[in-house]
Motif scaffolding. Structure first.
Motif, short mmCIF file in Angstrom:
data_model
loop_
_atom_site.label_atom_id
_atom_site.label_comp_id
_atom_site.label_asym_id
_atom_site.label_seq_id
_atom_site.Cartn_x
_atom_site.Cartn_y
_atom_site.Cartn_z
N ILE A 89 -15.08 -63.70 12.48
CA ILE A 89 -14.86 -64.63 11.37
C ILE A 89 -16.04 -65.58 11.23
N GLY A 90 -16.20 -66.07 10.01
CA GLY A 90 -17.16 -67.11 9.72
C GLY A 90 -16.49 -68.14 8.83
N ILE A 91 -16.88 -69.38 8.97
CA ILE A 91 -16.31 -70.46 8.16
C ILE A 91 -17.46 -71.19 7.49
N ARG A 105 -13.36 -77.27 8.72
CA ARG A 105 -13.60 -76.18 9.66
C ARG A 105 -12.54 -76.14 10.76
N ARG A 106 -12.16 -77.31 11.26
CA ARG A 106 -11.15 -77.38 12.33
C ARG A 106 -9.80 -76.83 11.87
N ILE A 107 -9.35 -77.22 10.68
CA ILE A 107 -8.02 -76.76 10.26
C ILE A 107 -8.04 -75.28 9.87
N PHE A 111 -6.35 -69.86 11.58
CA PHE A 111 -6.66 -68.48 11.94
C PHE A 111 -6.21 -68.15 13.36
N ARG A 112 -6.30 -69.13 14.24
CA ARG A 112 -5.88 -68.91 15.63
C ARG A 112 -4.40 -68.50 15.70
N GLU A 113 -3.59 -69.04 14.79
CA GLU A 113 -2.16 -68.72 14.75
C GLU A 113 -1.91 -67.24 14.43
N THR A 120 -9.33 -78.65 0.64
CA THR A 120 -9.08 -78.22 2.02
C THR A 120 -8.97 -79.37 3.02
N PRO A 121 -9.85 -80.38 3.03
CA PRO A 121 -9.74 -81.40 4.09
C PRO A 121 -8.52 -82.31 3.94
#
Length: 111
Positions: free
Chosen positions: A42-44, A60-62, A67-69, A88-89
């Protein structure tokens, strides 16, 4: 999937932008393309339109947390690039997760 493999080279990002399929929503744009590695990378991307560094880092964090989920449910062998949008933020990671699930399901990448 224990560790998320990230895209770092500009040529990988450009390849996805030019030849990958894209799925857009007000919160996130997703570019998807098959790779020959048999693993998910993946890339963000967050542009300056998102805001200053604090807002870009939050985006980027959220996205990374969302994606981790679902990282274990993604079919191996794909490159994914997530592009943050201006809203997004200001949302929580579960809103991004819901959008991400929908886009990946439309692409046929989610198991």
């Amino acid at each position: 999937m224990s560790e998320i493999i990230t895209l770092k080279d500009n040529r990988d990002f450009r390849r996805l932008y030019n030849r990958g399929r894209s799925f857009a929503s007000p919160l996130l744009v997703t570019y998807i393309m098959k790779n020959r590695l048999g693993e998910v990378r993946i890339g963000i991307t967050t542009g300056k339109k998102i805001g200053k560094a604090v807002m870009r880092n939050r985006s980027r964090r959220i996205i990374r947390e969302a994606f981790r989920e679902i990282s274990g449910k993604v079919t191996p062998g794909y490159d994914l690039v997530f592009v943050a949008r201006s809203k997004t933020p200001f949302v929580k990671s579960y809103d991004i997760l819901r959008t991400m699930k929908k886009e990946l399901k439309d692409a046929g990448v989610l198991k």
